[in-house]
Design a protein around this motif. Structure first.
Motif, PDB file in Angstrom:
ATOM      1  N   ASP A  59       0.826  -1.208   0.000  1.00 28.70           N
ATOM      2  CA  ASP A  59       0.000   0.000   0.000  1.00 28.70           C
ATOM      3  C   ASP A  59       0.860   1.258   0.000  1.00 28.70           C
ATOM      4  OD1 ASP A  59      -2.229  -1.593   0.033  1.00 28.70           O
ATOM      5  OD2 ASP A  59      -2.457  -1.528   2.213  1.00 28.70           O
ATOM      6  N   PHE A  60       2.058   1.167   0.574  1.00 29.16           N
ATOM      7  CA  PHE A  60       2.940   2.325   0.615  1.00 29.16           C
ATOM      8  C   PHE A  60       3.329   2.770  -0.789  1.00 29.16           C
ATOM      9  CE2 PHE A  60       7.354   3.807   0.492  1.00 29.16           C
ATOM     10  CZ  PHE A  60       7.247   4.962   1.244  1.00 29.16           C
TER      11      PHE A  60
ATOM     12  N   SER B 113      14.039   6.991  -0.327  1.00 22.54           N
ATOM     13  CA  SER B 113      14.540   6.015  -1.300  1.00 22.54           C
ATOM     14  C   SER B 113      13.588   5.854  -2.469  1.00 22.54           C
ATOM     15  CB  SER B 113      14.765   4.660  -0.620  1.00 22.54           C
ATOM     16  OG  SER B 113      13.556   4.182  -0.049  1.00 22.54           O
ATOM     17  N   LEU B 114      12.267   5.853  -2.201  1.00 24.54           N
ATOM     18  CA  LEU B 114      11.302   5.745  -3.293  1.00 24.54           C
ATOM     19  C   LEU B 114      11.346   6.994  -4.170  1.00 24.54           C
ATOM     20  CD1 LEU B 114       8.945   4.315  -4.681  1.00 24.54           C
ATOM     21  CD2 LEU B 114       7.407   5.397  -3.032  1.00 24.54           C
ATOM     22  N   THR B 115      11.473   8.159  -3.560  1.00 28.16           N
ATOM     23  CA  THR B 115      11.512   9.408  -4.330  1.00 28.16           C
ATOM     24  C   THR B 115      12.755   9.476  -5.205  1.00 28.16           C
ATOM     25  OG1 THR B 115      10.373  10.489  -2.493  1.00 28.16           O
ATOM     26  CG2 THR B 115      11.375  11.903  -4.145  1.00 28.16           C
TER      27      THR B 115
ATOM     28  N   GLU C 155      19.307   8.736   6.647  1.00 32.00           N
ATOM     29  CA  GLU C 155      20.457   7.848   6.582  1.00 32.00           C
ATOM     30  C   GLU C 155      20.055   6.428   6.240  1.00 32.00           C
ATOM     31  OE1 GLU C 155      22.522   8.182  10.233  1.00 32.00           O
ATOM     32  OE2 GLU C 155      23.216  10.247   9.891  1.00 32.00           O
ATOM     33  N   LYS C 156      18.955   5.954   6.842  1.00 32.18           N
ATOM     34  CA  LYS C 156      18.475   4.610   6.513  1.00 32.18           C
ATOM     35  C   LYS C 156      18.075   4.511   5.040  1.00 32.18           C
ATOM     36  CE  LYS C 156      16.651   3.612  11.140  1.00 32.18           C
ATOM     37  NZ  LYS C 156      15.411   3.344  11.921  1.00 32.18           N
ATOM     38  N   SER C 157      17.477   5.568   4.524  1.00 35.86           N
ATOM     39  CA  SER C 157      17.039   5.555   3.135  1.00 35.86           C
ATOM     40  C   SER C 157      18.225   5.501   2.167  1.00 35.86           C
ATOM     41  CB  SER C 157      16.185   6.789   2.854  1.00 35.86           C
ATOM     42  OG  SER C 157      15.721   6.792   1.532  1.00 35.86           O
TER      43      SER C 157
END
Length: 473
Positions: A167-168, A206-208, A241-243
């Motif tokens: 869904d994300f 990360s998606l962007t 940072e995680k992304s």
């Protein structure tokens, strides 16, 4: 008591017909009745003593009342009544469609009320109460069997379930793509704030970035601005940072779709450090710990850009920006630099790529205008021929449309008088350039015929008496 009744019956014998429950015997419809000769009779449960005529009239009235009660449900709207002699008086009959008929009459059969609406106007479909009525808070009844003491101080709120991975992507991807069109970071922040991202919050950058890798340079610039604006309000530094850690791990897969992904991710990392959404120790933390060659290339690219920024390079604008979002003077400056670089290098393919990267097809007439002005202000035939070849290449590849080419030439025609002040031979050079452009197929006949010509002085002949004529050729 029983003994007294038997004694009375023996003294006053009663015939069998007098023991009947009916008041009338015989044909009642014809009005012929046999009346008992007794002085004591019962009418509607009441014992009366009267003459035979009065008893007969009372029985007729009782019979008429029974008929009236029997037919009252069918003829309630007719208004039947009794006359003084006991006859039924029929009222005017109502039409079947009249409101007084049985099916349409909604009034009470009891005859009570004044015809007012039910509940004082507070009833009916879609009605929440009487107009002007104010509802007060209901007190909790502790004796109610459904009463729960634990729910007395409860606060009810709307709960949005957290988004899962599937869904994300379905929810956030349209938001990012729409942002590439309007460029409003505040709207994206509001939309993301309405979502319960939960553990998927760190997946937003990360998606962007992964969507921007496959987009234009202007979209990458918008992505860098979006990450900078979201950091602090919607996302934290740890989320960033995680992304980027995830992006470095996914580089082998991103290279399959975008071969230049390592260099682009490195530029995103350098821009993030420059915008202070990543710490400067982020790149140093990976030294000696990276096994993937793509991740190493991305980190090296970021390190080089950061070192160049110390020497004066502005990382905050290394992506460039879309034509509709940058000032016109900046676009003109970049087009002039493009033309000067082309004259020095002679690489028309690189010039085409740079012009396409500007992403201003509606402003290509400015490029044509600056190219012709460059020819008029230059000395020698080298710039003359190179600009003709460039315009021919751009016209053939349809990078510059016919309309933009026409507008560019038209602007030069309008400003040629001012240009001639600084360049005395501007009219002559422009005429030659327009003729060559027409012969090479860059412009059509209409544009060529609109080319202005400079007026000159000449003496017609001696016979004219030395009259000076102004003519244009």
């Amino acid at each position: 008591m029983a003994t007294d009744c038997e004694a009375w019956l023996n003294a006053n014998p009663v015939e069998a017909e007098d023991l009947s429950d009916s008041f009338v015997s015989g044909d009642e419809d014809n009005g012929v009745s046999t009346i008992s000769n007794k002085n004591i009779n019962e009418i509607n449960g009441n014992w009366v003593s009267s003459s035979s005529n009065s008893i007969h009239e009372a029985r007729l009235k009782a019979k008429a009342k029974r008929r009236l009660r029997k037919n009252s449900s069918r003829d309630s709207g007719r208004g039947d009544s009794l006359s003084d002699n006991g006859d039924v008086v029929r009222g005017p009959s109502a039409a079947p469609t009249s409101p007084k008929s049985k099916l349409l009459d909604r009034k009470s059969r009891l005859g009570k009320g004044r015809g007012l609406p039910k509940k004082g106007g507070a009833g009916g479909k879609g009605v929440w109460g009487r107009s002007g009525e104010v509802y007060e808070a209901e007190e909790v009844d502790e004796k109610d069997p459904n009463y729960d003491e634990a729910q007395e101080n409860c606060v009810y709120e709307t709960v949005v379930p957290p988004l899962d991975e599937r869904d994300f992507e379905k929810t956030v991807t349209p938001i990012v793509k729409e942002y590439f069109e309007h460029g409003d970071t505040n709207e994206v922040a509001e939309l993301l704030a309405e979502l319960n991202l939960g553990p998927m919050r760190s997946e937003v950058p990360s998606l962007t970035v992964s969507l921007a890798l496959e987009a234009k340079a202007s979209h990458r610039e918008l992505t860098s601005r979006l990450l900078s604006d979201l950091c602090g309000s919607v996302l934290s530094r740890s989320d960033m940072e995680k992304s980027f850690d995830k992006l470095l791990q996914e580089l082998p897969d991103l290279v399959l779709d975008t071969p230049a992904a390592p260099q682009l991710v490195g530029q995103f990392i350098a821009r993030a450090v420059s915008d202070q959404i990543l710490s400067r120790s982020y790149i140093e933390g990976y030294k000696g710990k990276v096994d993937c060659e793509y991740a190493r290339a991305a980190l090296d690219r970021a390190a080089v850009l950061l070192k160049m920024s110390m020497g004066g390079l502005r990382i905050d604008n290394h992506w460039g920006s879309g034509g509709g979002q940058r000032p016109v003077m900046q676009l003109i400056k970049e087009m002039n630099l493009l033309l000067k670089e082309y004259v020095l290098s002679g690489d028309s393919k690189e010039a085409e790529r740079c012009l396409r990267d500007l992403e201003v097809p509606h402003f290509h007439h400015e490029f044509v205008y600056e190219a012709i002005v460059l020819v008029l202000e230059s000395k020698g035939e080298k710039t003359f021929k190179m600009v003709l070849q460039l315009l021919k290449s751009l016209s053939t590849s349809s990078i510059i449309t016919v309309d933009q080419m026409r507008r560019g030439y038209g602007r030069v025609y309008m400003d040629i008088a001012e240009i001639n002040i600084d360049v005395p031979r501007a009219y002559f050079i422009l005429e030659q350039f327009v003729d060559k452009s027409f012969s090479m197929g860059i412009i059509d006949v209409k544009i060529r015929d609109r080319c202005p010509c400079r007026g000159r002085k000449r003496f017609v002949s001696e016979g004219d008496g030395g009259v000076v004529k102004l003519e244009s050729y």
